[in-house]
Design an enzyme around this catalytic site. Structure first.
Site, PDB file in Angstrom:
ATOM      1  N   PRO A  23     -39.290  37.954  25.926  1.00 49.03           N
ATOM      2  CA  PRO A  23     -39.888  38.779  24.876  1.00 49.03           C
ATOM      3  C   PRO A  23     -40.652  37.899  23.889  1.00 49.03           C
ATOM      4  O   PRO A  23     -40.143  36.875  23.445  1.00 49.03           O
ATOM      5  CB  PRO A  23     -38.672  39.426  24.190  1.00 49.03           C
ATOM      6  CG  PRO A  23     -37.533  39.233  25.135  1.00 49.03           C
ATOM      7  CD  PRO A  23     -37.823  37.991  25.903  1.00 49.03           C
ATOM      8  N   ALA A  25     -43.144  38.399  20.357  1.00 51.68           N
ATOM      9  CA  ALA A  25     -43.665  39.348  19.376  1.00 51.68           C
ATOM     10  C   ALA A  25     -45.192  39.432  19.455  1.00 51.68           C
ATOM     11  O   ALA A  25     -45.874  38.416  19.445  1.00 51.68           O
ATOM     12  CB  ALA A  25     -43.233  38.937  17.974  1.00 51.68           C
ATOM     13  N   CYS A 110     -34.466  34.030  17.977  1.00 50.57           N
ATOM     14  CA  CYS A 110     -35.696  33.935  17.177  1.00 50.57           C
ATOM     15  C   CYS A 110     -35.504  32.977  16.012  1.00 50.57           C
ATOM     16  O   CYS A 110     -34.555  33.108  15.231  1.00 50.57           O
ATOM     17  CB  CYS A 110     -36.083  35.315  16.656  1.00 50.57           C
ATOM     18  SG  CYS A 110     -37.656  35.317  15.768  1.00 50.57           S
ATOM     19  N   LYS A 150     -29.976  36.598  24.532  1.00 54.53           N
ATOM     20  CA  LYS A 150     -30.788  35.386  24.574  1.00 54.53           C
ATOM     21  C   LYS A 150     -30.507  34.596  23.301  1.00 54.53           C
ATOM     22  O   LYS A 150     -30.457  35.176  22.214  1.00 54.53           O
ATOM     23  CB  LYS A 150     -32.276  35.725  24.670  1.00 54.53           C
ATOM     24  CG  LYS A 150     -33.190  34.512  24.846  1.00 54.53           C
ATOM     25  CD  LYS A 150     -34.606  34.958  25.195  1.00 54.53           C
ATOM     26  CE  LYS A 150     -35.491  33.761  25.521  1.00 54.53           C
ATOM     27  NZ  LYS A 150     -35.923  33.029  24.312  1.00 54.53           N
ATOM     28  N   ASN A 212     -34.330  28.698  29.777  1.00 50.45           N
ATOM     29  CA  ASN A 212     -35.601  28.948  29.108  1.00 50.45           C
ATOM     30  C   ASN A 212     -36.022  27.682  28.368  1.00 50.45           C
ATOM     31  O   ASN A 212     -35.188  27.006  27.772  1.00 50.45           O
ATOM     32  CB  ASN A 212     -35.431  30.124  28.132  1.00 50.45           C
ATOM     33  CG  ASN A 212     -36.682  30.422  27.319  1.00 50.45           C
ATOM     34  OD1 ASN A 212     -36.583  30.644  26.118  1.00 50.45           O
ATOM     35  ND2 ASN A 212     -37.828  30.451  27.930  1.00 50.45           N
ATOM     36  N   GLY A 213     -37.320  27.380  28.438  1.00 51.03           N
ATOM     37  CA  GLY A 213     -37.847  26.234  27.707  1.00 51.03           C
ATOM     38  C   GLY A 213     -38.610  25.273  28.592  1.00 51.03           C
ATOM     39  O   GLY A 213     -38.061  24.744  29.553  1.00 51.03           O
ATOM     40  N   ASP A 214     -39.897  25.080  28.308  1.00 50.80           N
ATOM     41  CA  ASP A 214     -40.749  24.106  28.991  1.00 50.80           C
ATOM     42  C   ASP A 214     -40.968  24.441  30.467  1.00 50.80           C
ATOM     43  O   ASP A 214     -41.060  23.538  31.303  1.00 50.80           O
ATOM     44  CB  ASP A 214     -40.191  22.691  28.859  1.00 50.80           C
ATOM     45  CG  ASP A 214     -40.211  22.190  27.421  1.00 50.80           C
ATOM     46  OD1 ASP A 214     -40.794  22.887  26.561  1.00 50.80           O
ATOM     47  OD2 ASP A 214     -39.642  21.123  27.149  1.00 50.80           O
ATOM     48  N   GLY A 236     -41.719  32.067  28.845  1.00 53.02           N
ATOM     49  CA  GLY A 236     -42.378  32.559  27.649  1.00 53.02           C
ATOM     50  C   GLY A 236     -43.780  32.024  27.519  1.00 53.02           C
ATOM     51  O   GLY A 236     -44.719  32.513  28.149  1.00 53.02           O
ATOM     52  N   ARG A 237     -43.950  30.951  26.732  1.00 56.43           N
ATOM     53  CA  ARG A 237     -45.299  30.472  26.387  1.00 56.43           C
ATOM     54  C   ARG A 237     -46.120  30.049  27.601  1.00 56.43           C
ATOM     55  O   ARG A 237     -47.345  30.075  27.558  1.00 56.43           O
ATOM     56  CB  ARG A 237     -45.182  29.299  25.405  1.00 56.43           C
ATOM     57  CG  ARG A 237     -44.648  29.690  24.038  1.00 56.43           C
ATOM     58  CD  ARG A 237     -44.408  28.469  23.162  1.00 56.43           C
ATOM     59  NE  ARG A 237     -43.389  27.614  23.722  1.00 56.43           N
ATOM     60  CZ  ARG A 237     -43.347  26.288  23.575  1.00 56.43           C
ATOM     61  NH1 ARG A 237     -44.311  25.676  22.893  1.00 56.43           N
ATOM     62  NH2 ARG A 237     -42.387  25.572  24.105  1.00 56.43           N
TER      63      ARG A 237
END
Length: 380
Positions: A23, A25, A110, A150, A212-214, A236-237
């Protein structure tokens, strides 16, 4: 060669390959989820942007728009943010009783100040009893709907919470946990701690753990699974301006590593116009859709030879015709740029975490946290 991974079970839902859209925003609304699902051929799990429980219970107009799912979305997945157990419970029961979603994810990750200053997001797991109360209300109110969460490693290196939080989640009936391998203080800077994901997996073997991450490429996802033993990945990103990453992820997990997408600028431009079109249809206004799309322009064009003036021009368009005509002026035969698969999005780190007064005095005392601490708008 494929990386052997068992199907990810989220309650009654099988997620194979075990790939989840994080997710984000203002990003993971229905149009963006549609694009990602199209590229993945419907495989994976695609979670809504964060919804605040107070806004949902009060049926805030913007929030009710954000929880609208496309008819093809199965399962429908909502992420909730809340600080007050009673309000979280009301929101979850509303979702279950009105059939608004098939899966509920709770946000304890978050790091942005407007969330943590209320004791929410990545600040909340420090308060162990409060975390337990929220999870208990959510799981009991959800009925047959699976509840996941999460989170991050903790607030900062001196206040690490993820192992305690993971154990509480298991005890309260949470179905799966996703861990972003950073603290709140790190925001999105530095390198994600994949070792923490491995430790959490060892600590809570009863339920699936997602990492999650990288994850910037499909190969990063396979490497995370190999190195940590996690049951799936949350992206995500890495997919900002690159929704076709989900096609790569499906191909990689299925052992088709030769099928990695390398779109030329012409194809990227077509995807950009489609994304903006979907946003306009979802909002009900073409111009507003194109304006909302502006934030995506730099991500889509990352690495391509596009002059700064043209980038600025494309980032202030307000109609599909204007967007398309600007893109048509580019050298659309440019191949996928070398190095464009790397990091994208926010990279700031080493931030002071904004917390309620006295928050760190006692990890068990919940005094001072009430319904008033709930955010009344969505999309944190």
């Amino acid at each position: 060669m494929s990386t052997p991974v068992s199907p990810l079970r989220i309650g009654p839902h099988a997620v194979q390959p075990p790939v989840v859209l994080a997710p984000m925003a203002g990003i993971t609304n229905a149009p963006f989820r549609t694009l990602c699902r199209e590229f993945s051929a419907g495989k994976g799990l695609f979670v809504s942007e964060m919804i605040t429980t107070r806004a949902l219970v009060e049926r805030n107009e913007k929030t009710m728009q954000l929880i609208r799912f496309d008819a093809t979305e199965k399962p429908r997945s909502i992420q909730l943010y809340g600080v007050d157990p009673a309000t979280v419970g009301k929101a979850v029961r509303m979702i279950a009783e009105e059939g608004l979603a098939d899966h509920i994810d709770l946000n304890f990750g978050c790091p942005v100040p407007k969330v943590t200053r209320k004791g929410g997001g990545s600040a909340l797991p420090f308060k162990r009893n409060l975390l337990r109360a929220i999870l208990r209300e959510a799981v009991s109110g959800a009925g047959d709907l699976p509840v996941t969460m999460k989170m991050r490693k903790g607030i900062d290196d001196d206040h690490i919470t993820y192992l305690d939080a993971g154990r509480i989640a298991v005890e309260e009936g949470v179905t799966a946990i996703a861990l972003h391998g950073r603290t709140a203080a790190q925001h999105y800077g530095g390198t994600a701690d994949w070792d923490a994901i491995a430790r959490l997996k060892e600590h809570v073997p009863e339920i699936p753990v997602l990492g999650n991450g990288d994850i910037w490429s499909a190969q990063d996802a396979l490497r995370m699974v190999r190195e940590t033993g996690c049951d799936g990945v949350v992206v995500g990103r890495g997919c900002l301006g690159r929704p076709w990453l989900f096609a790569d992820l499906v191909a990689a997990f299925e052992g088709r590593n030769e099928d990695i997408a390398r779109p030329a600028l012409r194809e990227v431009a077509d995807i950009m116009v489609r994304h903006a079109t979907l946003l306009g249809e979802w909002i009900g206004d073409e111009s507003k859709g194109v304006v909302d799309f502006r934030k995506h322009v730099a991500w889509y064009l990352k690495g391509f030879a596009v002059g700064s003036e043209m980038r600025k021009r494309l980032a202030i368009t307000s109609s599909l015709e204007e967007l398309r005509s600007g893109l048509d002026e580019l050298d659309l035969d440019q191949p996928w740029p070398t190095g464009a698969d790397g990091p994208r999005g926010r990279t700031s780190g080493n931030n002071r975490v904004v917390l309620p007064d006295g928050w760190l005095k006692d990890p068990y005392d919940c005094a001072g946290v009430s319904e008033d601490a709930e955010l009344d708008t969505s999309g944190g």
